[in-house]
Enzyme design. Sequence first.
Site, short mmCIF file in Angstrom:
data_model
loop_
_atom_site.label_atom_id
_atom_site.label_comp_id
_atom_site.label_asym_id
_atom_site.label_seq_id
_atom_site.Cartn_x
_atom_site.Cartn_y
_atom_site.Cartn_z
N CYS A 69 30.93 -15.90 4.70
CA CYS A 69 31.34 -17.31 4.78
C CYS A 69 32.84 -17.46 4.59
O CYS A 69 33.39 -18.52 4.86
CB CYS A 69 30.58 -18.14 3.76
SG CYS A 69 30.94 -17.67 2.06
N CYS A 107 26.31 -17.96 -3.30
CA CYS A 107 27.49 -18.67 -3.82
C CYS A 107 27.60 -18.44 -5.34
O CYS A 107 28.70 -18.31 -5.87
CB CYS A 107 27.39 -20.16 -3.52
SG CYS A 107 26.84 -20.51 -1.83
FE1 FES Z 1 30.10 -19.20 0.86
FE2 FES Z 1 28.81 -20.88 -0.62
S1 FES Z 1 28.72 -20.72 1.52
S2 FES Z 1 30.14 -19.32 -1.26
#
Ligand code: FES
Length: 130
Positions: free
Chosen positions: A35, A105
């Site tokens: 991400c 996360c």
């Molecule tokens: Fe990457 Fe939450 S989507 S840390």
Amino acid sequence: MALYSEKVMDHFINPRNVGSIENADAIGEAGNAKCGDIMKMYLKIDDNGIIEDVKFETFGCASAIASSSMATEMIKGKPVSEAAQLTNKAVTEALDGLPAHKIHCSVLAEEAIKKALDNYYQNEKGEKNE
Ligand code: FES
């Protein structure tokens, strides 16, 4: 059921301990390649190994910010040995859960704290070797 618990929303909207610490005793950074989110933890640790202060900078999603905020609250005032035991599971539980696809996360918070503690132990060793 709402996607995020009230605690997640609270820590996202009013994050605790945001920022950096000048002359921090330890800094740790963790990132998630998928991400692209990044979390940085700063620790101020006293001579007895107690975490006097902790701050974070998180460039990431709501769950990452809420996890950072909760994790800092959980280790503030605690000995480093206790902070080293903090798991992403404990952070998630303290937030009353995260959606399954957002568990990673909370892993960032555990990793950033562990990296900061590694940094602290390295610095300590360095001092002792001087
Ligand atoms: Fe990457 Fe939450 S989507 S840390």
